[in-house]
Design an enzyme around this catalytic site. Structure first.
Site, PDB file in Angstrom:
ATOM      1  N   ASP A  45      70.705  49.282  23.792  1.00 38.14           N
ATOM      2  CA  ASP A  45      71.466  48.034  23.839  1.00 38.14           C
ATOM      3  C   ASP A  45      71.607  47.603  25.306  1.00 38.14           C
ATOM      4  OD1 ASP A  45      73.052  45.883  23.295  1.00 38.14           O
ATOM      5  OD2 ASP A  45      74.607  46.976  22.247  1.00 38.14           O
ATOM      6  N   ASP A  46      70.903  46.543  25.678  1.00 35.67           N
ATOM      7  CA  ASP A  46      70.962  45.969  27.036  1.00 35.67           C
ATOM      8  C   ASP A  46      70.257  46.828  28.082  1.00 35.67           C
ATOM      9  OD1 ASP A  46      72.520  44.100  25.755  1.00 35.67           O
ATOM     10  OD2 ASP A  46      74.331  44.477  26.906  1.00 35.67           O
ATOM     11  N   CYS A  85      72.129  40.213  21.148  1.00 33.56           N
ATOM     12  CA  CYS A  85      72.136  41.340  20.202  1.00 33.56           C
ATOM     13  C   CYS A  85      71.715  41.013  18.773  1.00 33.56           C
ATOM     14  CB  CYS A  85      73.530  41.961  20.170  1.00 33.56           C
ATOM     15  SG  CYS A  85      74.075  42.651  21.745  1.00 33.56           S
ATOM     16  N   ARG A  89      68.099  42.013  16.683  1.00 36.69           N
ATOM     17  CA  ARG A  89      68.037  43.059  15.667  1.00 36.69           C
ATOM     18  C   ARG A  89      67.499  42.521  14.342  1.00 36.69           C
ATOM     19  NH1 ARG A  89      71.202  47.274  17.925  1.00 36.69           N
ATOM     20  NH2 ARG A  89      71.704  46.531  20.021  1.00 36.69           N
ATOM     21  N   LYS A 138      74.252  51.316  16.260  1.00 38.54           N
ATOM     22  CA  LYS A 138      74.836  49.973  16.199  1.00 38.54           C
ATOM     23  C   LYS A 138      74.068  49.072  15.228  1.00 38.54           C
ATOM     24  CE  LYS A 138      75.280  45.829  19.040  1.00 38.54           C
ATOM     25  NZ  LYS A 138      75.185  45.256  20.389  1.00 38.54           N
ATOM     26  N   HIS A 140      75.316  45.568  13.749  1.00 41.26           N
ATOM     27  CA  HIS A 140      75.536  44.222  14.281  1.00 41.26           C
ATOM     28  C   HIS A 140      74.817  43.119  13.513  1.00 41.26           C
ATOM     29  CE1 HIS A 140      76.880  42.147  18.278  1.00 41.26           C
ATOM     30  NE2 HIS A 140      77.518  41.718  17.196  1.00 41.26           N
ATOM     31  N   SER A 163      79.025  45.623  18.640  1.00 40.05           N
ATOM     32  CA  SER A 163      79.047  46.054  20.037  1.00 40.05           C
ATOM     33  C   SER A 163      80.352  46.761  20.387  1.00 40.05           C
ATOM     34  CB  SER A 163      78.861  44.841  20.969  1.00 40.05           C
ATOM     35  OG  SER A 163      77.629  44.203  20.724  1.00 40.05           O
ATOM     36  N   HIS A 217      75.151  48.978  26.874  1.00 46.48           N
ATOM     37  CA  HIS A 217      76.096  47.860  26.735  1.00 46.48           C
ATOM     38  C   HIS A 217      77.452  48.287  27.304  1.00 46.48           C
ATOM     39  CE1 HIS A 217      78.632  44.828  24.761  1.00 46.48           C
ATOM     40  NE2 HIS A 217      77.531  44.176  24.389  1.00 46.48           N
ATOM     41  N   ASP A 269      67.107  45.779  22.920  1.00 45.74           N
ATOM     42  CA  ASP A 269      67.344  44.550  22.160  1.00 45.74           C
ATOM     43  C   ASP A 269      67.285  43.298  23.017  1.00 45.74           C
ATOM     44  OD1 ASP A 269      69.734  45.030  23.525  1.00 45.74           O
ATOM     45  OD2 ASP A 269      71.006  44.395  21.861  1.00 45.74           O
ATOM     46  N   ASN A 270      67.361  43.431  24.305  1.00 41.34           N
ATOM     47  CA  ASN A 270      67.247  42.299  25.240  1.00 41.34           C
ATOM     48  C   ASN A 270      67.304  42.864  26.650  1.00 41.34           C
ATOM     49  OD1 ASN A 270      70.318  41.730  23.751  1.00 41.34           O
ATOM     50  ND2 ASN A 270      70.282  42.487  25.855  1.00 41.34           N
ATOM     51  N   LYS A 285      69.902  39.275  30.436  1.00 33.01           N
ATOM     52  CA  LYS A 285      70.309  39.029  29.057  1.00 33.01           C
ATOM     53  C   LYS A 285      70.879  37.619  28.891  1.00 33.01           C
ATOM     54  CE  LYS A 285      73.839  40.660  25.761  1.00 33.01           C
ATOM     55  NZ  LYS A 285      74.824  41.743  25.488  1.00 33.01           N
TER      56      LYS A 285
END
Length: 459
Positions: A45-46, A85, A89, A138, A140, A163, A217, A269-270, A285
């Site tokens: 994540d991130d 996010c 996904r 996660k 989301h 998140s 994240h 994810d980004n 992001k």
């Protein structure tokens, strides 16, 4: 280009080529792979493109993530399906641009929407051909019964609803809260232990594990024994501890004796948020430029991918679903648009993308489009203002071969390219015009009684 092996030729003969575009196969001297590999997708994540040492990180060490790339393939032009996010996904799991599933906006604790039951996920697709499916981490993509992971093909779920900066933030096993509030310093270790248990329990049958890390994240957490170990401060500690968790997964595959026929993928994810490194790419992001979408991608599958492969072919997370269909004999949904393509040839080091172009959605709109060489940027941010370059007559055309940092526009030099790419955007906008959903303001006052957090029915 590699010579096709008899193993893959046999698979294609059984009709797998019909699931996606035909794909070259590995060297003839490679041991034949089983028809159905185990598949593990690890999504951070991130995590920024430049946050792993294989991509040049000088203050963060990621030996286990690097090992996957060194023993397999590194895709250097791989993109997340969105720049934030939830949409990202949805894109990965469905093989579709997120607007097609109505998931173009971020889910918040008070949101009442989620991934529709009508969508087909990787997990649901693979269940149809005998895979055991599990998710850790996660989600989301919605937090009511019909939107929960176990309603979308995952037989088991161990993780969190969204998140870690959202509340309430609880740890679930299935639909049951097992820790509230979560001790986030121990979260990566709990995820890793659950992944090891899943591998041990399912080593004798094909499985799909979706492992979606909560970190890096923000807010950032590590246990005391992992604090101060990185030269990149707290953020670096978190990334290195996440890498440790991935090492536990690799060790479990070795112990189970199934590493050779397991396809394991690491991506994000980004791009990075307030900390982290986009590598040589512009912005982060949530942005339109490369740093918002271009993410690390490393994959290892010893039975079918040679060690040390590198490809710069443009690919995206939407490509995983059709690729997995081709590898396993699963059928792609035939009643909807699948935007992804089979990228097995790219995973084996090929440099030819199966895409004519890739679109970069920001919410409802196409913010950019690229082909193998050029990227046309139509919108970007200045402070909090979303700048519509088109209205100002100032679209930007970047030559990613000459200038991957997106510093200088070459609109004047390439008017035909601008016209061609803009026409593809116009067509995509027309195709998705009826799918536009206005985003809700997460800070707006909510009506009294609005439910907040997961609303689940438990036995």
């Amino acid at each position: 280009m590699k010579v096709p092996s008899q193993a893959l030729i046999s698979l294609l003969a059984f009709g797998l080529a019909g699931c996606a575009s035909a794909t070259p196969a590995p060297d003839t001297n490679r041991q034949a792979a089983q028809a159905q590999p185990n598949i593990i997708v690890i999504m951070a994540d991130d995590l920024g493109w430049g946050d792993i040492s294989l991509n040049g990180a000088d203050l963060i060490e990621t030996p286990n993530i690097d090992r996957i790339g060194l023993e397999g393939v590194q895709l250097t032009s791989f993109y997340a399906g969105a720049n934030v996010c939830t949409p990202s996904r949805a894109a990965l799991l469905t093989g579709r641009y997120p607007i097609r599933s109505g998931m173009q906006h971020v889910v918040h604790p008070h949101s009442q929407f989620g991934l529709p039951q009508s969508e087909t996920t990787i997990a649901e697709m693979l269940q149809e051909v005998g895979y055991t499916t599990g998710m850790i981490g996660k989600w989301h993509l919605g937090h009511s019964d019909e939107h929960w992971p176990t309603a979308h093909g995952f037989e088991t779920f161990f993780g969190v609803a969204y998140s870690n900066d959202m509340q309430p933030f609880d740890l679930y096993n299935g639909k049951t809260v097992i820790e509230t509030p979560i001790d986030q310093t121990a979260l990566t270790e709990k995820y890793a232990a659950e992944a090891v248990s899943f591998i041990e329990a399912n080593k004798d049958q094909p499985f799909f594990l979706y492992y979606a890390e909560t970190f890096p994240h923000i807010p950032l957490f590590v246990p005391d024994h992992a604090a101060g170990t990185s030269e990149a401060g707290h953020y670096g500690d978190v990334v290195e501890h996440m890498d440790w968790g991935i090492g536990q997964i690799l060790a479990a595959l070795d112990t189970a004796g199934i590493a050779d026929n397991t396809l394991i993928i690491v991506t994000s994810d980004n791009g990075p948020w307030f900390e982290g490194d986009s590598g040589p790419y512009r912005d982060r992001k949530g942005e339109t430029y490369e740093g918002g979408y271009r993410v690390p991608f490393l994959a290892r599958w010893p039975a079918m991918i040679d060690a040390g492969e590198i490809s710069d072919a443009m690919t995206m997370s939407i490509d995983l679903l059709p690729t997995f269909a081709a590898l396993t004999g699963a059928e792609l949904p035939s009643d909807r648009v699948i935007d992804g393509e089979n990228i097995l040839s790219v995973l084996q080091g090929g440099n030819d993308t199966p895409h004519d172009q890739l679109f970069f959605f920001n919410g409802n709109d196409v913010a950019a489009v690229r082909d193998a060489r050029f990227k046309l940027v139509l919108n970007a941010y200045y402070k909090s203002f979303y700048v519509p370059f088109e209205q100002f007559g100032g679209m930007l055309l970047f030559d990613l071969e000459k200038d991957p940092q997106e510093r200088f526009s070459f609109v004047r030099e390439n008017p035909e390219t601008v016209e061609r790419l803009k026409a593809t955007v116009d067509q995509m906008r027309a195709d998705t015009a009826d799918l536009v959903i206005e985003p809700a303001n997460p800070l707006a006052p909510r009506p009294p009684g609005t439910p907040v957090g997961p609303q689940l029915t438990t036995p």
